[in-house]
Design an enzyme around this catalytic site. Structure first.
Site, PDB file in Angstrom:
ATOM      1  N   GLU A  23     -11.271   7.737  15.204  1.00  0.00           N
ATOM      2  CA  GLU A  23     -11.577   6.311  15.076  1.00  0.00           C
ATOM      3  C   GLU A  23     -10.392   5.576  14.455  1.00  0.00           C
ATOM      4  O   GLU A  23      -9.713   6.144  13.601  1.00  0.00           O
ATOM      5  CB  GLU A  23     -12.784   6.121  14.119  1.00  0.00           C
ATOM      6  CG  GLU A  23     -13.939   7.021  14.444  1.00  0.00           C
ATOM      7  CD  GLU A  23     -15.077   6.974  13.406  1.00  0.00           C
ATOM      8  OE1 GLU A  23     -15.056   6.118  12.510  1.00  0.00           O
ATOM      9  OE2 GLU A  23     -15.980   7.809  13.536  1.00  0.00           O
ATOM     10  N   SER A  55     -14.468   7.707  -0.594  1.00  0.00           N
ATOM     11  CA  SER A  55     -13.187   7.300  -0.020  1.00  0.00           C
ATOM     12  C   SER A  55     -12.802   8.330   1.050  1.00  0.00           C
ATOM     13  O   SER A  55     -13.664   9.101   1.493  1.00  0.00           O
ATOM     14  CB  SER A  55     -12.176   7.237  -1.154  1.00  0.00           C
ATOM     15  OG  SER A  55     -10.944   6.831  -0.673  1.00  0.00           O
ATOM     16  N   ASP A 108       0.832  -1.208   0.000  1.00  0.00           N
ATOM     17  CA  ASP A 108       0.000   0.000   0.000  1.00  0.00           C
ATOM     18  C   ASP A 108       0.870   1.263   0.000  1.00  0.00           C
ATOM     19  O   ASP A 108       0.516   2.267  -0.616  1.00  0.00           O
ATOM     20  CB  ASP A 108      -0.913   0.034   1.236  1.00  0.00           C
ATOM     21  CG  ASP A 108      -2.060  -0.960   1.086  1.00  0.00           C
ATOM     22  OD1 ASP A 108      -2.186  -1.587   0.012  1.00  0.00           O
ATOM     23  OD2 ASP A 108      -2.824  -1.109   2.061  1.00  0.00           O
ATOM     24  N   GLU A 117     -17.175  -1.278   8.338  1.00  0.00           N
ATOM     25  CA  GLU A 117     -16.087  -2.061   7.738  1.00  0.00           C
ATOM     26  C   GLU A 117     -16.226  -3.529   8.123  1.00  0.00           C
ATOM     27  O   GLU A 117     -16.388  -3.863   9.299  1.00  0.00           O
ATOM     28  CB  GLU A 117     -14.753  -1.511   8.283  1.00  0.00           C
ATOM     29  CG  GLU A 117     -13.535  -1.953   7.522  1.00  0.00           C
ATOM     30  CD  GLU A 117     -13.215  -1.054   6.318  1.00  0.00           C
ATOM     31  OE1 GLU A 117     -14.079  -0.251   5.893  1.00  0.00           O
ATOM     32  OE2 GLU A 117     -12.104  -1.174   5.793  1.00  0.00           O
ATOM     33  N   LYS A 159      -8.639   3.365  11.722  1.00  0.00           N
ATOM     34  CA  LYS A 159      -8.974   3.094  10.326  1.00  0.00           C
ATOM     35  C   LYS A 159      -8.796   1.591  10.103  1.00  0.00           C
ATOM     36  O   LYS A 159      -7.678   1.084   9.981  1.00  0.00           O
ATOM     37  CB  LYS A 159      -8.075   3.904   9.394  1.00  0.00           C
ATOM     38  CG  LYS A 159      -8.450   3.710   7.942  1.00  0.00           C
ATOM     39  CD  LYS A 159      -7.767   4.745   7.075  1.00  0.00           C
ATOM     40  CE  LYS A 159      -8.202   4.603   5.634  1.00  0.00           C
ATOM     41  NZ  LYS A 159      -7.719   3.370   5.002  1.00  0.00           N
TER      42      LYS A 159
HETATM   43  P1  NAD Z   1      -8.923   4.273   1.978  1.00  0.00           P
HETATM   44  O1  NAD Z   1      -8.889   2.845   2.321  1.00  0.00           O
HETATM   45  O2  NAD Z   1      -7.643   5.021   2.123  1.00  0.00           O
HETATM   46  O3  NAD Z   1     -10.052   5.034   2.808  1.00  0.00           O
HETATM   47  C1  NAD Z   1     -11.452   4.849   2.659  1.00  0.00           C
HETATM   48  C2  NAD Z   1     -11.926   3.579   3.295  1.00  0.00           C
HETATM   49  O4  NAD Z   1     -11.510   3.515   4.644  1.00  0.00           O
HETATM   50  C3  NAD Z   1     -13.430   3.466   3.397  1.00  0.00           C
HETATM   51  O5  NAD Z   1     -13.991   3.053   2.184  1.00  0.00           O
HETATM   52  C4  NAD Z   1     -13.575   2.426   4.485  1.00  0.00           C
HETATM   53  O6  NAD Z   1     -13.621   1.152   3.895  1.00  0.00           O
HETATM   54  C5  NAD Z   1     -12.291   2.529   5.260  1.00  0.00           C
HETATM   55  N1  NAD Z   1     -12.441   2.830   6.701  1.00  0.00           N
HETATM   56  C6  NAD Z   1     -11.871   2.105   7.690  1.00  0.00           C
HETATM   57  N2  NAD Z   1     -12.159   2.590   8.890  1.00  0.00           N
HETATM   58  C7  NAD Z   1     -12.973   3.658   8.687  1.00  0.00           C
HETATM   59  C8  NAD Z   1     -13.612   4.563   9.566  1.00  0.00           C
HETATM   60  N3  NAD Z   1     -13.461   4.488  10.884  1.00  0.00           N
HETATM   61  N4  NAD Z   1     -14.376   5.540   9.021  1.00  0.00           N
HETATM   62  C9  NAD Z   1     -14.511   5.649   7.674  1.00  0.00           C
HETATM   63  N5  NAD Z   1     -13.921   4.802   6.779  1.00  0.00           N
HETATM   64  C10 NAD Z   1     -13.142   3.820   7.281  1.00  0.00           C
HETATM   65  O7  NAD Z   1      -9.424   4.507   0.559  1.00  0.00           O
HETATM   66  P2  NAD Z   1      -9.732   3.520  -0.603  1.00  0.00           P
HETATM   67  O8  NAD Z   1     -10.131   4.421  -1.707  1.00  0.00           O
HETATM   68  O9  NAD Z   1     -10.622   2.434  -0.201  1.00  0.00           O
HETATM   69  O10 NAD Z   1      -8.372   2.817  -0.892  1.00  0.00           O
HETATM   70  C11 NAD Z   1      -7.222   3.487  -1.134  1.00  0.00           C
HETATM   71  C12 NAD Z   1      -6.146   2.803  -0.358  1.00  0.00           C
HETATM   72  O11 NAD Z   1      -6.172   1.391  -0.616  1.00  0.00           O
HETATM   73  C13 NAD Z   1      -4.800   3.272  -0.790  1.00  0.00           C
HETATM   74  O12 NAD Z   1      -4.394   4.388  -0.030  1.00  0.00           O
HETATM   75  C14 NAD Z   1      -3.943   2.063  -0.592  1.00  0.00           C
HETATM   76  O13 NAD Z   1      -3.478   2.081   0.734  1.00  0.00           O
HETATM   77  C15 NAD Z   1      -4.896   0.919  -0.794  1.00  0.00           C
HETATM   78  N6  NAD Z   1      -4.752   0.375  -2.166  1.00  0.00           N
HETATM   79  C16 NAD Z   1      -3.674  -0.401  -2.380  1.00  0.00           C
HETATM   80  C17 NAD Z   1      -3.460  -0.926  -3.635  1.00  0.00           C
HETATM   81  C18 NAD Z   1      -2.264  -1.810  -3.856  1.00  0.00           C
HETATM   82  O14 NAD Z   1      -2.021  -2.231  -4.981  1.00  0.00           O
HETATM   83  N7  NAD Z   1      -1.508  -2.135  -2.824  1.00  0.00           N
HETATM   84  C19 NAD Z   1      -4.336  -0.649  -4.697  1.00  0.00           C
HETATM   85  C20 NAD Z   1      -5.432   0.161  -4.436  1.00  0.00           C
HETATM   86  C21 NAD Z   1      -5.630   0.680  -3.169  1.00  0.00           C
END
Ligand code: NAD
Length: 330
Positions: free
Chosen positions: A113, A81, A32, A173, A115
């Site tokens: 909170e 997101s 990530d 989640e 994450k």
């Molecule tokens: P994100 O995971 O950075 O943030 C949004 C998500 O956080 C929400 O959809 C929810 O599922 C989660 N979340 C967890 N606790 C929460 C809380 N208390 N309140 C609100 N939301 C909460 O964003 P995203 O768009 O889902 O994903 C992007 C992230 O995923 C990237 O920053 C990366 O870290 C990872 N990613 C990794 C790859 C890879 O190839 N390794 C590819 C795509 C995404």
């Protein structure tokens, strides 16, 4: 050195490929932290060259594609997101931006909170009964995973009490606690199968099974963290809303609390960071959300995320997982 157009195009193509592996195949090929680094590089190039910004850029939309094997569900309210900060300075700048927009010097109350590192779902209760559950998908269309969600024992099929709104959409989640993840991967190794790269992918792969009997055998858990569409508002505070969800019998993370101002947010980040390894579930950061729903409304949204919230990520712990993953595949 490539021209900015080429650099931007390359980054977009690369991030789309990583998105596909992560969201569709549940099999990321890079940590990530590496994804986040490229994402920020693209954000910064787009900021320097606003004329090259496109609405379909990964920085402008919620990533994820609903699998066609599932029925699709349109979200009445988009599932967005979160933006990220990566340092105390960026957190302080985030807080200052909000104060400026709200035209106030008063300390903002935030609900803070963990994450959780799983996947977002929306669960709809009608007259207190679980009627439908969907994944986030691309933010506007998700996968219908109702039968699979019903197998998760901590999610009530019927809400407690009787003072809930007739229509209540809960968001939260689904994740796999660390102990369950270790056990599942151990069993996979014993059977000569490939394990999951990390608990996030294990949770996503387990929830998005076409046979809900398989999902039922997976150690999945759920914490509610917000509301979607509701027929009646519960309160004017995000934290109070979560307390109501708890009263209705929904699990809410016990580490959730309110604090005042960005310094207290940072203290929370440090405290949770120190306890991160002893938590029963994987987290990749903490989230700060403006607690007042009225202020949230005033602040609104940008393309792919609310303006009133941000995630603060911890430095990567993933290299270890990746090494272990290689071990699983030999
Ligand atoms: P994100 O995971 O950075 O943030 C949004 C998500 O956080 C929400 O959809 C929810 O599922 C989660 N979340 C967890 N606790 C929460 C809380 N208390 N309140 C609100 N939301 C909460 O964003 P995203 O768009 O889902 O994903 C992007 C992230 O995923 C990237 O920053 C990366 O870290 C990872 N990613 C990794 C790859 C890879 O190839 N390794 C590819 C795509 C995404």
């Amino acid at each position: 050195m490539d021209k900015p157009e080429q650099q931007i195009e390359q980054l977009r193509t690369q991030l789309e490929q990583y998105n596909y592996q992560y969201y569709v195949l549940d099999e990321p090929s890079v940590p990530d932290a590496e994804y986040d680094r490229l994402f920020r590089e693209l954000q910064s190039l787009e900021k320097q060259h606003p004329d090259l910004l496109r609405s379909d850029s990964p920085t402008q939309r919620v990533s994820g594609t609903p699998l066609s094997a599932f029925d699709q569900i349109q979200h009445e309210m988009p599932m967005l997101s979160l933006d990220n900060v990566f340092s105390e300075e960026e957190l302080s700048a985030f807080n200052k931006r909000l104060q400026e927009r709200l035209v106030t010097a008063d300390a903002i109350t935030y609900c803070v909170e963990p994450k959780l590192d799983g996947l977002a779902v929306s669960i709809l209760y009608v007259d207190g009964v679980l009627q439908q559950a969907a994944t986030r998908g691309d933010g506007s269309t998700g996968e219908n995973v109702t039968e699979n969600v019903k197998t998760i024992r901590s999610i009530p099929l019927r809400l407690r009490g009787n003072n809930w709104p007739a229509r209540l959409e809960v968001r939260g989640e689904i994740f796999m606690p660390k102990a369950g993840f270790e056990k599942l991967n151990q069993q996979a190794i014993e059977k000569g199968e490939k394990g999951f790269a990390n608990p996030r992918n294990a949770a996503a792969g387990s929830l998005r099974q076409l046979d809900s009997q398989i999902t039922a055998t997976r150690p999945l858990a759920f914490y509610a963290y917000s509301l979607g569409v509701v027929s009646e508002s519960l309160s004017q505070s995000h934290y109070q809303n979560l307390q109501s969800l708890k009263d209705y019998g929904l699990p809410v993370c016990p580490e959730v609390r309110t604090v005042s101002g960005s310094e207290a947010c940072f203290a929370y980040y440090q405290e949770i960071g120190e306890r991160r390894n002893s938590l029963a579930y994987e987290i990749d950061g903490v989230v700060y959300k403006v607690d007042s729903l009225e202020l949230q409304q005033q602040l609104g949204f940008v393309a792919r995320a609310p303006r009133w919230a941000t995630a603060h990520k911890y430095p990567a712990q993933e290299e270890i997982t990746i090494l272990r993953d290689v071990e699983f595949q030999v």
